[in-house]
Design an enzyme around this catalytic site. Structure first.
Site: not given
Ligand code: MG
Length: 388
Positions: A98, A241, A243, A245
């Site tokens: 992440s 960020d 990844d 999300d």
């Molecule tokens: Mg993330």
């Protein structure tokens, strides 16, 4: 991993080749595969350079237990989560750390609906891991792993269904996207272009050492974005960020907004159309989320910090909206997980529906101040420190 507990607030995290070795990843794959009992498993990752190593190791562990693995390779976490549900998987494994620096990586395990597993299931996997008695499939039960393509297009189309794309197209916004050299670059610029936006992309070449900026969208990492928004006179900027999300917004004046403020805009717009609905937020959010819930007749539920807890609480209560101060927005009608590109589409939808600039919308919210900082703590001391 230093303690008997493998899963933290967001899956398993560690430094590559220190905690996260290939051997460890194979054993996680075996434990997860045993848990899913020869099921269909989706597997994907963000763009970290350690991903091929860990993905292949986990894949070996998974297929050894008789699971069928569908490898989507690199994609945003929410895109993989949506594909798990769309393609009727029994579960999935996402390799990502992440927002953590490039030397880290991590492993998240999701269920058939794409949501990260609840603590009780994580405990089962931990027990299977520490028992070291994985299910070993007979040779004829071992399945080939398959590549699954095209999930990014499905994901983009799913997002479009939740916004008024014609209205957004008519407004013709200019958006700067800062993808942190990661998987956000694979999805967000394309989706925004389809929404009629002019897109200026920075840190958009996918590169697993993150040469542009560190993947956590904190104010001190977003100065390139602020400068670019001002230089090209964009309507706003958005930073993801690692990844993709989470999304943090910069308004047209170059001001960075905490995620709970952009969430409060989404919350207000949602409650106007859906009065009385339940809103879920962790205690790390500021009072602005409560003020909006009170003013627009929402029922606010506070939770512990952690995206899994927010998702699981939404599922339990049938809540359609959740949000965090770190830029995580959970839009239930799409999926009850954090989704960075969905969040951008929702903000565009609000701007187009109100005809207001992002700065005007943010300034219309009550003002609270939030200070966040971090203290390093060795893994083995965390429980003791937290208790004290
Ligand atoms: Mg993330």
């Amino acid at each position: 991993m230093g303690s008997r507990r493998l899963f933290g607030t967001n899956g398993i995290r560690g430094v590559v080749n220190q905690e996260l070795t290939p051997q460890f990843a194979i054993q996680i794959g075996e434990a997860v595969g045993t848990f899913f009992n020869q099921g269909k498993i989706i597997l994907g990752s963000d763009s970290r350079i350690s991903n091929t190593m860990l993905r292949n190791a986990i894949k070996s562990g998974l297929v050894s237990t008789g699971c069928s693995v569908y490898d989507v390779e690199e994609a945003p976490t929410p895109c993989i989560q949506l594909a798990a549900r769309n393609h009727k998987m029994d579960g999935g494994v996402i390799i990502t750390a992440s927002h953590n620096p490039p030397e880290y990586n991590g492993i998240k395990v999701i269920g058939e609906d794409g949501v990260e597993l609840p603590r009780s299931s994580e405990l089962e996997i931990e027990n299977l891991f520490f028992e070291r008695k994985p299910h070993r499939a007979e040779w004829r039960e071992i399945r080939q792993s398959r590549r699954m393509a095209a999930i990014i297009n499905e994901y983009k189309d799913a997002i479009m269904m939740h916004v008024d794309d014609q209205l957004i197209r008519k407004a013709g916004y200019h958006v700067v996207v800062d993808a942190a050299n990661s998987v956000g670059a694979l999805v967000a610029p394309r989706t925004l272009k389809e929404l009629g936006c002019k897109v200026t992309a920075i840190h958009a070449d996918v590169d697993g050492v993150f040469p542009g900026r560190l993947p956590e969208p904190r104010p001190n990492h977003l100065q390139d974005l602020v400068k670019t928004v001002r230089a090209v006179k964009a309507d706003f900027g958005v930073a993801f960020d690692g990844d993709a999300d989470r999304s943090i917004f910069v308004d047209e004046k170059g001001r960075i907004g905490w995620g709970d403020r952009t969430f409060a805009l989404i919350e207000r717009h949602f409650l106007v159309g859906n009065p009385g609905e339940t809103i879920v937020t962790p205690v790390s959010s500021s009072q602005v989320v409560k003020d909006i819930a009170d003013e627009y007749e929402g029922k606010l539920v506070w939770t512990k910090v952690g995206s899994t807890i927010v998702s699981q609480t939404m599922k339990e209560l049938g809540a359609k909206l959740g949000g965090e101060e770190n830029g995580g927005v959970f839009y239930g009608p799409h999926q009850p997980v954090r989704d960075g590109t969905m969040t951008v589409a929702l903000i565009l939808n609000i701007m187009a529906a109100t005809g207001k600039k992002l700065s005007q919308l943010l300034d219309s919210l009550p003002q609270y101040y939030l200070k966040k900082s971090k203290i390093n703590c060795p893994q083995e001391k965390k429980t003791v420190v937290a208790e004290r």
